[in-house]
Design an enzyme around this catalytic site. Structure first.
Site, mmCIF file in Angstrom:
data_model
loop_
_atom_site.group_PDB
_atom_site.id
_atom_site.type_symbol
_atom_site.label_atom_id
_atom_site.label_comp_id
_atom_site.label_asym_id
_atom_site.label_seq_id
_atom_site.Cartn_x
_atom_site.Cartn_y
_atom_site.Cartn_z
ATOM 1 N N TYR A 216 0.870 -1.178 0.000
ATOM 2 C CA TYR A 216 0.000 0.000 0.000
ATOM 3 C C TYR A 216 0.912 1.234 0.000
ATOM 4 O O TYR A 216 1.552 1.530 1.009
ATOM 5 C CB TYR A 216 -0.877 -0.071 1.245
ATOM 6 C CG TYR A 216 -1.882 1.035 1.470
ATOM 7 C CD1 TYR A 216 -2.043 2.098 0.589
ATOM 8 C CD2 TYR A 216 -2.711 1.008 2.590
ATOM 9 C CE1 TYR A 216 -2.976 3.086 0.822
ATOM 10 C CE2 TYR A 216 -3.647 2.005 2.834
ATOM 11 C CZ TYR A 216 -3.774 3.043 1.953
ATOM 12 O OH TYR A 216 -4.698 4.034 2.192
ATOM 13 N N LYS B 43 -1.685 -1.377 -3.809
ATOM 14 C CA LYS B 43 -2.649 -0.297 -3.847
ATOM 15 C C LYS B 43 -1.854 0.991 -3.812
ATOM 16 O O LYS B 43 -1.106 1.232 -2.852
ATOM 17 C CB LYS B 43 -3.590 -0.360 -2.636
ATOM 18 C CG LYS B 43 -4.688 0.690 -2.743
ATOM 19 C CD LYS B 43 -5.133 1.250 -1.433
ATOM 20 C CE LYS B 43 -5.801 2.596 -1.679
ATOM 21 N NZ LYS B 43 -6.256 3.230 -0.436
#
Lengths: 310, 310, 310, 310
Positions: free
Chosen positions: D142, D170
């Site tokens: 992330y 992400k």
């Protein structure tokens, strides 16, 4: 605004205690805690600050943080005040740690700003005021902009100093203008402690209350002597001791490649001196052999030089 | 590496002179220059630094910069050394300004890192070494990371101090650990001057050579007295004068909303005291009436307080 | 606010031309300029942007900048519009460069924010409005926060787009949310050009007007073909060409250690292809042999691949 | 390096679920969770991501985080995959949350870098590799540099993608060059999801796998439709829907003064639409009445517009 109360002043050398860990890099080394506490208290420190940046607070599980609070306070046994870091991104967890600290007999708690989201100064002000309202122990603000992404601005500190439960600031910004502005604007019953040991002498000379110096884990007497020399404005002694502090700063804290060199160097040197093991919690790792060899050589040399003047 | 030569040491209060401008905010106010130079020299300053950040160097056209060098040196007329800022993104323009400075009789030049591209430390080292090789006047490094996006790291300063033509550093970072590291690592024949006036006293106490303080445009005698008190380690006097310096810092430099408040406040106060006009070059604009009213009231109050102790 | 006028729209591939230099790394290589201009115009570019970041504008002396404007416009000779960078910290110098540009026949000027002092958005807005008022050629804003320390915020761009003389924005931030916000909020008669070539395809697909792509110095036809494919929404062709653009990005621009790798790689590759010499102005230096060998090998490979699809 | 395994691909709209809280701003609103999950699942989302930045993960106590994992998975009941944020500064707590997630039936976990200390890329690489080794559920990286102070550099992502248990990234950086570099360099069995909803369309068009879009808490169908339009390369539909997404972005997320406006605006709008309460955990506070009135008016208007096209 709450009425200004008589706040207790703290001053002197209050080492940010490293957290001794077992070789799994996670489990608290309880004997290490006891040994380190004795080393510090017998070294004449004026207090002990646990669960700060040097104490790897944010890398420890909550269970380990609680255990450290309890074991440290037990080992200190009231001989000096214990300050407990409650810095967290969740206010509930901060308040919970403060509760553990109070039960264990700590003197005060210390909180850096919540460090995930970016905050505005007004949001920070409201956060701290609300936190202080919910605490029973007195609170030190902790300015650490390189890690928290936010500076507790001078005006925000001044506003927060009006809270009866906020009694001081630990500043690790190394920003001398910031420090002078606080000295000028704050009332005298507010404790100003500085982090970087390289500037303990000058900030005490200019009106600061003392230093929260990582190197005092290694040589508590050196930092206490430097503090005393600064209080006494004894410049010959300051020069002599400041040189040794700078030697630690330049030969122990900068051996590796990243910002983590400070922590790795400090724990490596503590291990070389037989004080605590060098184990360090993720996301960091202990120095490898090559770096460690350098740290060992340097710290032995420094130890010998310190022995000559203390 | 070139052999270390005997470098001239500079110390004391060396104000970063503001650049007096006419009401078009572009044209040099030659009479203003003469008036301000007299104000500074008669105030006992140890040197004058023109074309620094306070002097709006980068906002001025090259023609105006050249004119300022010539007029300032003429007005000073050898009474104190003149330091000329040659900071530029084009090395050719820097060298050209240095040539003008030399012809006009300046004592040294001062260069911050080229400030458009992001540089690595090795690139910065090579740049400065090459620049110093091409200059005939001695060179001061100028550390100003907030404006140039790059810190001249301690190791880079130490390496550059080996150049026979690089004689000192003006540090405007306000980073006290940086300053202490330089004090510890640099040879003594290298001048360390600091920018922010809030920390002149403490840096001189700890071994710095002096201050390049914007407020000395307003009250040169105050800053000279503070410098002398720090040299003499006269703490009662330091306290008294430091308080006045902090009053200027907190009541004159922070009246507006942006970083430009320092410059706008300083020029506004100079105008209120009748020293030079408040005109300021784009991209900034002079304070509007509301802010100016505040500056005028504050500076008058401070002037009265200073009169009591000097 | 001035009434909205009918603004000329610019679109397509407008390379930020590198500045060919002789081996002293300072003197303009006039023949190199002529050769490069022919290479670009015959490659089908829609315009040429000189004195941008890729053009080392801030590293060049004013004399050299003026010479480049004149020689480039002469070489282009009206075949495509010429855009001239006037970015400077001194508004007088920006206006002077714009005057030279106008006389030489340039189509528009381009200005990034003044990049020494930190500015607030309101100060930036006033600066640009005032600059545009004083220009006769139309003005493109140039957002380059990594170099200028300030982002021209969305709201500031929208406010400035009301000025009849401000006709577009070149955005080099690579911030896709910023770009989408501008696409959404700006009127259609305002040109949005993006800098990084890696995102030309996607921004044109989403409504951008074109790319100011450094790689087009090397292979103008490749970037023009990619632009055309994006306008035509021909995804098979986009995929094929985007792959080649990414190969240049990852194998030419990242060979060295610092941010300067882009410029050093680009000029090194231009030299390997026999287009212009690799000479680069201080504070940078040309790649050394080891890095150059890598650049040469990579660009030859890429050249062969491009030949297969164009 | 471990052998590359067949990694499961995830794609589509996977909203970062807000965390419904009761009016004490601390206690989980379990009914709110159930209601919101139904709203999302019936809106056609392809997965749900809990305990992300939008989910206020770091502001919640550990007890509340655990409860949210259990309640969300129960409410989803296997209809779509659940992704659980385990971002923490303590690796032990991250691993513990992953264990809870696995027991509750989550599909994968998501971790941003530890965000207190500054890390080097090599330290970050080792941290993630070690974390992935200790997890049983697959891991999404992330990237959230604005909050964690570190970018997971392209080369680090590529190296980490070799771990059999690291299945995707992400990215919330909004950096389009970063995204294109990853698309180019990564193998196809690695999922690339983007955070900011303003760029879902363009990243899907260019090869991204989908969006983790906060606004999908409000209007899941809108974001699913935009994703489908991008997959289908239906530009007329993309334009129509992108406009609505930008309307949410500019009229709901920027009503307040700080970075927290996104979260406050989103929760305020959810409350205006009767989906969940606007309560928000410290260090933030819910919008005051004036800001809320604006949010309510804007979201009602947008709701009406969306109704016309969906």
């Amino acid at each position: 605004m709450a009425a200004q109360t008589n706040k207790q002043a703290f001053s002197g050398i209050i080492p940010p205690m490293v957290t001794p860990l077992l070789s799994d890099n996670l489990t608290l080394d309880v004997k290490g805690v006891q040994h380190l506490v004795e080393h510090l208290v017998s070294g004449g420190v004026h207090g002990i600050f646990i669960l700060g940046t040097t104490g790897e607070s944010t890398s420890l599980s909550y269970k380990t943080r609680e255990q450290l609070i309890i074991e440290s306070c037990k080992a200190v046994n009231g001989r000096v005040p214990v300050f407990v870091g409650i810095t967290d991104t969740s206010i509930e967890e901060s308040i919970h740690l403060a509760l553990i600290a109070e039960r264990a007999g700590a003197a005060a708690v210390v909180a850096a700003p919540p460090y995930y989201y970016g905050l505005g100064q007004e949001e920070l002000y409201k956060y701290y005021w609300s936190l202080a309202d919910q605490l029973t122990l007195p609170l030190f603000l902790y300015n650490m902009p390189s890690h928290t992404k936010i500076n507790i601005d001078v005006k925000t500190v001044v506003r927060l100093s009006e809270h009866p439960n906020i009694i001081g600031l630990k500043d690790s910004s190394a920003n001398a203008v910031y420090f002078q502005s606080l000295c000028y604007l704050l009332k005298t019953n507010f404790s100003l402690l500085v982090g970087p040991e390289e500037i303990t002498a000058e900030t005490v000379l200019m009106g600061g209350n003392g230093g929260v110096n990582g190197g005092a884990n290694l040589f508590p007497k050196l930092y206490v002597a430097l503090y005393n020399a600064a209080v006494a404005k004894d410049f010959a002694r300051i020069d002599e001791l400041q040189n040794l502090v700078m030697e630690i700063s330049t030969k122990i804290y900068t051996v590796g490649s990243y910002g983590s060199s400070y922590l790795k160097g400090l724990k490596g040197a503590l291990s070389a001196l037989g004080i605590v093991e060098a184990n360090i919690a993720p996301p960091f790792t202990t120095f490898d052999e090559k770096e460690m060899t350098k740290v060992i050589a340097n710290i032995k040399e420094i130890e010998a030089e310190i022995a000559k003047v203390l």
